[in-house]
Design an enzyme around this catalytic site. Structure first.
Site, PDB file in Angstrom:
ATOM      1  N   ARG A 139       0.785  -1.252   0.000  1.00 10.34           N
ATOM      2  CA  ARG A 139       0.000   0.000   0.000  1.00 10.34           C
ATOM      3  C   ARG A 139       0.807   1.288   0.000  1.00 10.34           C
ATOM      4  O   ARG A 139       0.225   2.361   0.014  1.00 10.34           O
ATOM      5  CB  ARG A 139      -0.986   0.032   1.177  1.00 10.34           C
ATOM      6  CG  ARG A 139      -1.937  -1.143   1.227  1.00 10.34           C
ATOM      7  CD  ARG A 139      -2.873  -1.183   0.041  1.00 10.34           C
ATOM      8  NE  ARG A 139      -3.884  -2.230   0.183  1.00 10.34           N
ATOM      9  CZ  ARG A 139      -4.287  -3.012  -0.814  1.00 10.34           C
ATOM     10  NH1 ARG A 139      -3.781  -2.884  -2.025  1.00 10.34           N
ATOM     11  NH2 ARG A 139      -5.203  -3.924  -0.615  1.00 10.34           N
ATOM     12  N   ASP A 181      -1.613  -6.223 -11.414  1.00  8.33           N
ATOM     13  CA  ASP A 181      -2.492  -6.899 -10.452  1.00  8.33           C
ATOM     14  C   ASP A 181      -3.493  -5.962  -9.791  1.00  8.33           C
ATOM     15  O   ASP A 181      -3.199  -4.818  -9.458  1.00  8.33           O
ATOM     16  CB  ASP A 181      -1.701  -7.618  -9.371  1.00  8.33           C
ATOM     17  CG  ASP A 181      -2.646  -8.356  -8.451  1.00  8.33           C
ATOM     18  OD1 ASP A 181      -3.302  -9.288  -8.921  1.00  8.33           O
ATOM     19  OD2 ASP A 181      -2.773  -7.959  -7.281  1.00  8.33           O
ATOM     20  N   ASP A 214      -1.294 -12.929  -1.587  1.00 16.25           N
ATOM     21  CA  ASP A 214      -2.169 -11.819  -2.004  1.00 16.25           C
ATOM     22  C   ASP A 214      -2.606 -11.012  -0.772  1.00 16.25           C
ATOM     23  O   ASP A 214      -3.747 -10.553  -0.680  1.00 16.25           O
ATOM     24  CB  ASP A 214      -3.387 -12.314  -2.795  1.00 16.25           C
ATOM     25  CG  ASP A 214      -4.066 -11.186  -3.574  1.00 16.25           C
ATOM     26  OD1 ASP A 214      -3.568 -10.038  -3.549  1.00 16.25           O
ATOM     27  OD2 ASP A 214      -5.115 -11.449  -4.196  1.00 16.25           O
TER      28      ASP A 214
END
Ligand code: DOR
Ligand code: ZN
Length: 431
Positions: free
Chosen positions: A62, A152, A305
């Site tokens: 992030r 992604d 993930d």
């Protein structure tokens, strides 16, 4: 900083108990009754299983832009606590990691934090918009040395761009990691297309949206002679496509997430958005197929993930909630529960899917190495008999969106060592 260490009482790959003496981050000797030379600290393994440090090909840290959910420091701590010594950070940040400047920022933050090797993944297209290819070459040549490219979060749907990306990546010695989802088939989708979604009145994400993209990409990779990596396989049908492509000599590898090994769409009944993820949780038949394919090697690796989301993005109604779940600190335990306990993988197999194969796919020559003299001292120490209860609030991530809240899981990472330095021990990351 000292990279000398004596690790006592550990079982490499679950075998006989040994001690491991580390000098300058390298294994100097493996044997029994080893003594710590003067000034060398000791780590009591207590009979733990010793594995090469885990490598995660798929995490979302992030940073930059999403620090309310996670940043490189908190994500690195979660990784170290989960037994990981290297992670690949996906580029769907703000700004997107589609230039040398952004990938170098992420890489540098990883070095500064120093808990885990952070390898930025470069975007395939500018802004992840799918329209124009990003400058893969400058990202590869940057200090971050990008060796994996992906959009992604989104799929590279345009076949011509995907073809060019595979060709360029191949010339750079890199791999393209595809989030396989035909957006024309999944527009508005909120759950796996099936009985559960129908009952709940949620628009379905058909498994064919994954299968068809993977089939196309395997053909493109074959023509380009390039390496393709398939992210988070979720459907049994996709496995058959990958199996056939591998048999035909296509250079394709694939990952499965811990949640697609364990959880099914039956969890959606309470409409709790913690279960919302992309690709969606599918059926028990799919989870069974994932486990078998991982045991067999058709699916090469487990990748988490890891997708932290601050509470305002998750604690909302289903349709508005963002997809994604935490994964770094629970991956090993979910793997023990789904694969080791049922006898589908032994500890050698765990090392293969969590360390060796991901290091090969990601092009990391000093990770996933054998536990032997002269090799880097980069390890995860696992207590196979431990049981623990997952509490999102207690995890090191800034967010707490774990789907395993309150679950009792087997197996725990008791320490992590990166080139002779302890990065996590007894549930605490070592700054
Ligand atoms: O569930 C997901 N979350 N799937 C993705 O592809 C992206 C990820 C995210 O960034 O949150
Ligand atoms: Zn994805």
């Amino acid at each position: 900083m000292s990279c000398d260490l004596l690790i006592t009482g550990v079982r490499p790959y679950g075998g006989e108990v040994v001690d491991v003496l580390v000098r300058d981050g390298i294994v100097e000797s493996v044997g029994s009754g080893l003594e710590a030379p003067d000034g060398v600290p000791a780590l009591d393994g207590g009979g733990a299983v010793l594995l090469p440090g885990f490598v995660d090909l798929h995490v979302h840290l992030r940073e930059p832009g999403g620090e309310e959910s996670e940043d490189v420091a908190t994500g690195s701590a979660a990784a170290a606590l989960g037994g990981f010594t290297a992670v690949f950070a996906m580029p769907n940040t703000d700004p997107v990691a589609d230039t040398a400047v952004v990938v170098e920022h992420v890489w540098r933050r990883g070095v500064e934090v120093g808990l885990v090797d952070v390898h930025p993944v470069g975007a395939v297209t500018v802004g992840l918009e799918g329209a124009r290819m990003a400058e893969l070459g400058t990202m590869a040549a940057s200090r971050a040395q990008v060796r994996m490219f992906s959009d992604d979060g989104r799929c590279v749907n345009d076949p011509l761009i995907m073809r060019r990306a595979l060709e360029y990546a191949s010339a750079l010695g890199a791999v393209v990691a595809q989030h396989a989802e035909d957006h024309r088939l999944t527009g508005g989708a909120q759950a796996h297309e099936g009985v559960v979604a129908s009952r709940l009145g949620l628009q379905g994400w058909p498994a064919t949206a994954e299968e068809t993209v993977v089939a196309r990409d395997c053909a493109l990779a074959r023509d380009a002679g390039a390496r393709l990596h398939v992210c988070h396989v979720s459907s049994a049908r996709t496995i058959e496509v990958i199996r056939a492509a591998k048999a035909a000599g296509v250079r394709v590898s694939a990952e499965v997430t811990p949640h697609h090994l364990l959880l099914t769409d039956s969890r959606l009944r309470g409409y709790d958005p913690v279960n919302k993820v992309n690709p969606p949780l599918r059926t028990a038949e799919d989870t069974r197929a994932m486990r078998e394919a991982l045991a067999e090697g058709v699916i090469d690796v487990v990748a988490t993930d890891h997708a932290p989301h601050a509470v305002q993005y998750k604690d909302t109604e289903w349709q508005a909630a963002r997809p994604g779940m935490l994964g770094l600190q629970t991956a090993l335990s979910v793997l023990v529960h789904t694969m080791v306990e049922p006898g589908l993988l032994d500890w050698r197999g765990v090392a293969r899917v969590l360390s060796e194969r991901p290091a090969e796919i990601g092009g990391l020559p000093d990770q996933g190495r054998p536990i032997a003299e002269g090799e880097p001292a980069t390890f995860a120490l696992v207590d196979p008999d431990a049981q623990w209860t997952v509490r999102g609030e207690a995890l090191a991530s800034r967010a707490s969106n774990t789907p395993y809240e309150g679950m009792r899981l087997p197996g725990a990472v008791v320490a992590t060592v990166l080139r002779g330095r302890i990065t996590a021990r007894d549930g605490k990351a070592q700054e």
